[in-house]
Every structure is written in C-alpha cells, then in structure tokens.
Design an enzyme around this catalytic site. Structure first.
Site, mmCIF file in Angstrom:
data_model
loop_
_atom_site.group_PDB
_atom_site.id
_atom_site.type_symbol
_atom_site.label_atom_id
_atom_site.label_comp_id
_atom_site.label_asym_id
_atom_site.label_seq_id
_atom_site.Cartn_x
_atom_site.Cartn_y
_atom_site.Cartn_z
ATOM 1 N N LYS A 61 0.611 -1.128 0.106
ATOM 2 C CA LYS A 61 -0.005 -0.015 0.566
ATOM 3 C C LYS A 61 0.316 1.340 0.070
ATOM 4 C CE LYS A 61 -3.464 -2.770 2.236
ATOM 5 N NZ LYS A 61 -4.682 -3.071 3.629
ATOM 6 N N GLN A 105 -5.206 -1.233 9.299
ATOM 7 C CA GLN A 105 -4.594 -2.545 8.575
ATOM 8 C C GLN A 105 -5.281 -3.850 9.085
ATOM 9 O OE1 GLN A 105 -4.262 -3.667 5.916
ATOM 10 N NE2 GLN A 105 -4.069 -5.747 5.906
ATOM 11 N N ASP A 128 -11.490 2.146 3.031
ATOM 12 C CA ASP A 128 -11.896 0.878 3.074
ATOM 13 C C ASP A 128 -13.582 0.720 2.711
ATOM 14 O OD1 ASP A 128 -9.929 -0.853 4.083
ATOM 15 O OD2 ASP A 128 -9.782 -0.182 6.157
HETATM 16 N N1 GUN Z 1 -7.396 -6.924 6.030
HETATM 17 C C1 GUN Z 1 -7.979 -7.848 4.659
HETATM 18 N N2 GUN Z 1 -8.316 -6.906 3.836
HETATM 19 C C2 GUN Z 1 -8.801 -5.627 4.406
HETATM 20 C C3 GUN Z 1 -8.886 -4.888 3.493
HETATM 21 O O1 GUN Z 1 -9.874 -4.910 2.311
HETATM 22 N N3 GUN Z 1 -8.608 -3.620 4.594
HETATM 23 C C4 GUN Z 1 -7.956 -3.717 5.709
HETATM 24 N N4 GUN Z 1 -7.811 -2.714 6.230
HETATM 25 N N5 GUN Z 1 -7.407 -4.441 6.298
HETATM 26 C C5 GUN Z 1 -7.822 -5.762 5.616
#
Ligand code: GUN
Length: 297
Positions: A61, A105, A128
């Site tokens: 990211k 996360q 998100d």
């Molecule tokens: N962990 C696995 N998928 C995701 C996601 O789409 N967003 C976040 N914040 N954590 C994750």
C-alpha cells in the site's frame, strides 16, 4: 441469452494486473492536477502487530501510494498497543487536515474491538468504506467511499461487459462485510438482479447456474466448478487460498479456474485478477476522499 463480452487481450481471461495499472495511471494523473492546485492527497496506514501477511499488504500500500504521487504515512505499533492508544492515534489523524485517508490494517489483535476502531474513523477519511455511515450510504446509493475489493470488481465487470450491467443476474457467493455484502449493494446500484448465496443456502449450485455474473468470495478453494457455471457467464474470483498441491504451496481462488475457463465468457485468474484491483481502488478512494474534503475542487 448469451452475454456480449468486450474483446479481452488474453482470450477470455480478465487481466486484473493490467486494469489495475490503468487505474493507478488514472489516479496518478489526477493527483498531479491536484498538486498543481496546492493539494497533496495523503493516505495514512496503521498497522498493529507483526502479522506477516499484513506487513506485506501494508508495504504494498505504501509503495502504490508513492507510485501515484500521494503522500504516504505509515504507523506501526506493537501488538500490545492498548485500544485507547489506537483510538487516540485515529483522533489525531482525523484532526489533521493534511491527512485525507486513514486505513487501519485488519485483523487487529484480539484485545482490540475492531468495530469501535473502524467507527472512530471520520467517514470522509474512511478509505476502506467500512464505517456504518458509508455502509448505510452505499445501501442508499449515495456518493460515499465504498470498499475497495468489490468496487474493483465492478470496474472489471464494466471493462468486460460494458458500462451497462442493468438487468443481468449476478450471484454473489459469500456474505462477508468486506466483500459479499458491499458487492451485492454495488451490483444492485448497477441495476443488476442480485442473489446472495452462502454456507446455509439450499440449492446453491442451481442458483449459481442461473447467473450471468458469478462473484465468488467464500474462502473455499476451488469450490466453484463448471457444474455451477452457465455457458457464457462472467466469473469474478475474489478468493485467495493457500493450498498444498503435489507437495507444493499454491495460491488458488474460490473458483476451479481450469475447469471453468472453457465455459465462462470471461474469468479472473488467481493471482493477477481481483487482487491488484483492491490496492488500485484504495488509491482511487484516497483521491475520492481528498475531493470530498476539498469541495472547491
Ligand atoms: N485486511 C484484509 N483485507 C483488508 C481490507 O480490505 N482492509 C483492511 N483495512 N484490512 C484488510
């Protein structure tokens, strides 16, 4: 009815990697324009603990944020961080006008209440799309931040079938908050007829056979075989499952790719299908969030 599918470069395989690159280039050029107007979009990523998969996702990211020319902030905390300390960090990022997107996360350590954390993020910084304000907004069809993976799937479908998905029967396999439910809401917004099937569904195979579009997001390796798929259907595989095959570790989706490939009019591979789209749409969401916070643009 046979679906009319736009020509794919690689037969009937949908190239998510190439589409994701296209999306990143779109974001990059918009970011450059925003910077000329004195706004530098910024994404803050928060990681608690040292889960190996989460570390890889976060690194990815950060890399992509830098690639599109946005400011990237990364906050890493030990697994024993208290919930109050995490909430205080979110408050600080909410209050910082130079931060446009906040991503915590998941999964979080067990002693932290995930919902309390996600609800603390200002909804216009919630890249998100997990805050209930955004979940509700999506269900009402408002212009809110929507979850990255299903939003990326809609883009793949539109690149494959054209912009008009109306009237198509979409079957979503799985009902998670991250993919299944928002996927269903996004498909409904596109005027699809939507069926959501899950582990308790009766006649699941028969329902899938009626689908023009199947989106598989259950986390069960190779569950969707050709027996589930109508001739000419478009199949989007969100699954990422690590399995042992012939003594080797392999990454496979929820769809039995080799079995379904000959009958689908288009299908996403794993890896290289939906995966790269998730992160590309995180960048798009950060740009969207920056625009929501600068209404003058
Ligand atoms: N962990 C696995 N998928 C995701 C996601 O789409 N967003 C976040 N914040 N954590 C994750």
């Amino acid at each position: 009815m046979s679906l009319s599918v736009l020509q794919q470069e690689d037969g009937n395989i949908i190239d998510g990697k190439a589409t994701a690159q296209k999306v990143l280039e779109e974001v990059k050029s918009e970011v450059a324009k925003m910077k000329q107007q004195g706004i530098e979009p910024c994404l803050a990523v928060v990681l608690v603990g040292a889960d190996p998969a989460s570390q890889v996702y976060v690194r990815n990211k950060v890399e992509k944020t830098q690639f599109v020319g946005m400011r990237s902030l990364e906050f890493r905390f030990e697994a024993d961080l208290t919930q109050d300390a995490l909430l205080a960090k979110i408050d600080e990022l909410n209050a910082d006008a130079s931060v446009h997107g906040i991503l915590v996360q998941l999964p979080l350590p067990k002693h932290i209440d995930e919902t309390a954390v996600l609800q603390r993020i200002n909804p216009i910084k919630d890249v998100d799309g997990f805050h209930s304000e955004n979940v509700g907004g999506l269900s009402q069809g408002r212009d809110v931040l929507t979850p990255c993976t299903p939003t990326g799937c809609i883009r793949l479908l539109k690149d494959t079938l054209g912009n008009d998905l109306s009237g198509l029967h979409a079957v979503v396999v799985g009902r998670s908050n991250i993919v299944g439910k928002p996927m269903a809401a996004l498909l409904l917004k596109e005027s699809c007829t939507v069926t959501v099937v899950h582990s308790k569904t009766r006649h699941l195979e028969k329902l899938c056979q009626q689908a023009d579009i199947i989106v598989a997001a259950v986390g069960r390796p190779k569950m969707i075989t050709s027996a589930y798929v109508k001739d000419g259907a478009v199949v989007i595989d969100v699954g990422i499952n690590r399995i042992q095959e012939n003594g080797k570790n392999r990454l496979v989706g929820d769809v039995d790719f080799d079995d379904v490939l000959p009958i689908a009019s288009a299908i996403t591979p794993v890896p290289g299908g939906v995966g790269p789209m998730t992160i590309a749409y995180l960048m798009k969401n950060t740009l969207h969030a920056a625009k929501l916070q600068h209404v003058e643009l």
